[in-house]
Design a protein around this motif. Structure first.
Motif, PDB file in Angstrom:
ATOM      1  N   ASP A 201       0.822  -1.203   0.000  1.00  0.00           N
ATOM      2  CA  ASP A 201       0.000   0.000   0.000  1.00  0.00           C
ATOM      3  C   ASP A 201       0.864   1.265   0.000  1.00  0.00           C
ATOM      4  O   ASP A 201       1.907   1.324   0.661  1.00  0.00           O
ATOM      5  N   ASP A 202       0.409   2.271  -0.744  1.00  0.00           N
ATOM      6  CA  ASP A 202       1.052   3.593  -0.768  1.00  0.00           C
ATOM      7  C   ASP A 202       2.517   3.485  -1.168  1.00  0.00           C
ATOM      8  O   ASP A 202       3.382   4.147  -0.590  1.00  0.00           O
ATOM      9  N   GLY A 203       2.794   2.677  -2.179  1.00  0.00           N
ATOM     10  CA  GLY A 203       4.171   2.464  -2.594  1.00  0.00           C
ATOM     11  C   GLY A 203       4.534   2.996  -3.965  1.00  0.00           C
ATOM     12  O   GLY A 203       5.688   2.892  -4.373  1.00  0.00           O
ATOM     13  N   ASN A 204       3.567   3.571  -4.700  1.00  0.00           N
ATOM     14  CA  ASN A 204       3.839   4.084  -6.044  1.00  0.00           C
ATOM     15  C   ASN A 204       3.506   5.573  -6.099  1.00  0.00           C
ATOM     16  O   ASN A 204       2.333   5.954  -6.049  1.00  0.00           O
ATOM     17  N   GLY A 205       4.540   6.392  -6.188  1.00  0.00           N
ATOM     18  CA  GLY A 205       4.350   7.838  -6.174  1.00  0.00           C
ATOM     19  C   GLY A 205       4.375   8.435  -7.567  1.00  0.00           C
ATOM     20  O   GLY A 205       5.311   8.193  -8.326  1.00  0.00           O
ATOM     21  N   PHE A 206       3.351   9.218  -7.927  1.00  0.00           N
ATOM     22  CA  PHE A 206       3.279   9.934  -9.204  1.00  0.00           C
ATOM     23  C   PHE A 206       3.233  11.427  -8.945  1.00  0.00           C
ATOM     24  O   PHE A 206       2.549  11.878  -8.017  1.00  0.00           O
ATOM     25  N   GLY A 207       3.911  12.163  -9.807  1.00  0.00           N
ATOM     26  CA  GLY A 207       3.651  13.587  -9.731  1.00  0.00           C
ATOM     27  C   GLY A 207       4.852  14.439 -10.028  1.00  0.00           C
ATOM     28  O   GLY A 207       5.901  13.901 -10.383  1.00  0.00           O
ATOM     29  N   PRO A 208       4.666  15.737  -9.826  1.00  0.00           N
ATOM     30  CA  PRO A 208       3.386  16.367  -9.474  1.00  0.00           C
ATOM     31  C   PRO A 208       2.526  16.696 -10.693  1.00  0.00           C
ATOM     32  O   PRO A 208       1.349  16.990 -10.565  1.00  0.00           O
ATOM     33  N   TYR A 209       3.143  16.612 -11.905  1.00  0.00           N
ATOM     34  CA  TYR A 209       2.447  17.009 -13.123  1.00  0.00           C
ATOM     35  C   TYR A 209       2.566  15.928 -14.182  1.00  0.00           C
ATOM     36  O   TYR A 209       3.496  15.115 -14.177  1.00  0.00           O
ATOM     37  N   LEU A 210       1.623  15.946 -15.140  1.00  0.00           N
ATOM     38  CA  LEU A 210       1.808  15.268 -16.415  1.00  0.00           C
ATOM     39  C   LEU A 210       2.299  16.342 -17.384  1.00  0.00           C
ATOM     40  O   LEU A 210       1.599  17.328 -17.644  1.00  0.00           O
ATOM     41  N   VAL A 211       3.507  16.168 -17.887  1.00  0.00           N
ATOM     42  CA  VAL A 211       4.138  17.162 -18.755  1.00  0.00           C
ATOM     43  C   VAL A 211       4.057  16.660 -20.184  1.00  0.00           C
ATOM     44  O   VAL A 211       4.524  15.554 -20.500  1.00  0.00           O
ATOM     45  N   THR A 212       3.463  17.454 -21.072  1.00  0.00           N
ATOM     46  CA  THR A 212       3.238  17.014 -22.446  1.00  0.00           C
ATOM     47  C   THR A 212       4.559  16.942 -23.218  1.00  0.00           C
ATOM     48  O   THR A 212       5.520  17.650 -22.894  1.00  0.00           O
ATOM     49  N   PRO A 213       4.634  16.070 -24.240  1.00  0.00           N
ATOM     50  CA  PRO A 213       5.910  15.830 -24.928  1.00  0.00           C
ATOM     51  C   PRO A 213       6.556  17.073 -25.539  1.00  0.00           C
ATOM     52  O   PRO A 213       7.788  17.138 -25.619  1.00  0.00           O
TER      53      PRO A 213
END
Length: 320
Positions: A201-213
């Motif tokens: 649990d709580d082991g995959n961190g994403f962020g803070p943004y999705l940056v376009t190519p």
């Protein structure tokens, strides 16, 4: 564009673009615009939604958003359709294999076999291999990484990750922090593949943004740093990946359907995880991961409940 999913003080979840130190919700610019109500709708509507978002921002250059200091940034892709993770950094594979064997085997044997195994595992490979991660266990900026009670050697893995759009195309990039329980990892690599060492649990961190190519002209030229209070900075670069993200996407897509919102990690940036360095996390400390052009992901290390078990030498700092 730097795209963000965020929560306001009123508890409302919104989707928008970051300008300087503000985030502008697309529905504030055009309440009925199709496909820009959430990151899920945006990804499912590509490529048309990319153009709509750009047009909206260009038509409203002076639009006031909400200061980033007044919102809670959620994971850049809060509900990924799938999570795949590759191992495309040979130097990381060499160093991590040496450290794993040094800890897991009797002292002399580990010192002898570690470099030999590391040189074999760390050879660049032609193909792209990956394992499936837990896409239901996602955390974001300012969140806490859980510390499972079965590990005393919790670690992080800062990675460049790519995200797919509606037709399996490259929708953008984000920072991926793949937390790992190192002292249970080695046996799993010989049998089932990563399970308890990666899937908690709580082991995959994403962020803070999705940056376009369009904002990342060279994804293999991004400097990466990891900072902890009171420690020297860990440094690395995405230049050490063996494949370009476009190659990774094309090869995986040739073998399976990639629904919009699939997140694919490229592998640990060498030199930026504890296993590469034989340095380990401390409960409660803050981890700050920065990748050029992608932003900064700040997370906290959780605290184990009691003294965690371990197959390696006990850590006195954890009560072992």
């Amino acid at each position: 564009m730097r795209l963000a999913t965020f929560r306001t003080d009123a508890g409302v979840t919104r989707f928008g673009a970051v300008r300087d130190d503000q985030v502008v919700a697309f529905t504030d610019l055009a309440p009925r615009v199709r496909g820009l109500g959430s990151i899920d709708k945006y990804l499912a509507g590509l490529p048309a939604t990319f153009q709509r978002a750009q047009d909206l921002l260009a038509a409203n250059p002076g639009a006031q958003g909400t200061p980033l200091s007044q919102v809670r940034l959620l994971p850049a892709v809060p509900r990924p359709a799938a999570l795949l993770d590759c191992a495309l950094s040979p130097r990381h594979l060499r160093a991590s294999t040496e450290v794993l064997l040094r800890h897991a085997l009797p002292w002399r044997l580990g010192r002898l076999l570690g470099p030999i195994a590391g040189s074999l595992v760390g050879r660049p490979r032609a193909g792209v291999r990956y394992y499936k991660g837990n896409h239901h266990s996602i955390i974001g900026d300012q969140d806490t990484i859980a510390w499972p009670d079965y590990t005393a050697y919790l670690d992080i893995e800062p990675e460049l990750a790519l995200v797919t759009g509606a037709a399996g195309e490259l929708a953008g990039y984000l920072i991926y922090n793949d937390a790992s329980a190192r002292d249970v990892q080695l046996p799993e690599m010989f049998f089932t593949g990563p399970t308890s060492s990666k899937d908690f649990d709580d082991g995959n961190g994403f962020g803070p943004y999705l940056v376009t190519p369009d904002e990342v002209p060279d994804p293999l030229g991004l400097a990466t740093t990891v900072d902890f209070p009171g420690r020297p900075t860990w440094r690395g670069s995405t230049a050490e990946y063996t494949h370009h993200p476009a190659e990774v996407l094309a090869e995986i897509a040739a073998h399976r359907t990639l629904p919009p919102g699939t997140v694919i990690g490229m592998g640990t940036v060498p030199g930026c995880c504890g296993l590469d360095r034989d340095e380990w996390l401390t409960p409660g400390e803050q981890v700050t991961i920065h990748i050029d052009r992608l932003g900064t992901l700040r997370q906290y290390v959780g605290t184990p409940a009691g003294t965690p078990s371990t197959r390696w030498s006990p850590r006195t700092s954890l009560g072992g």
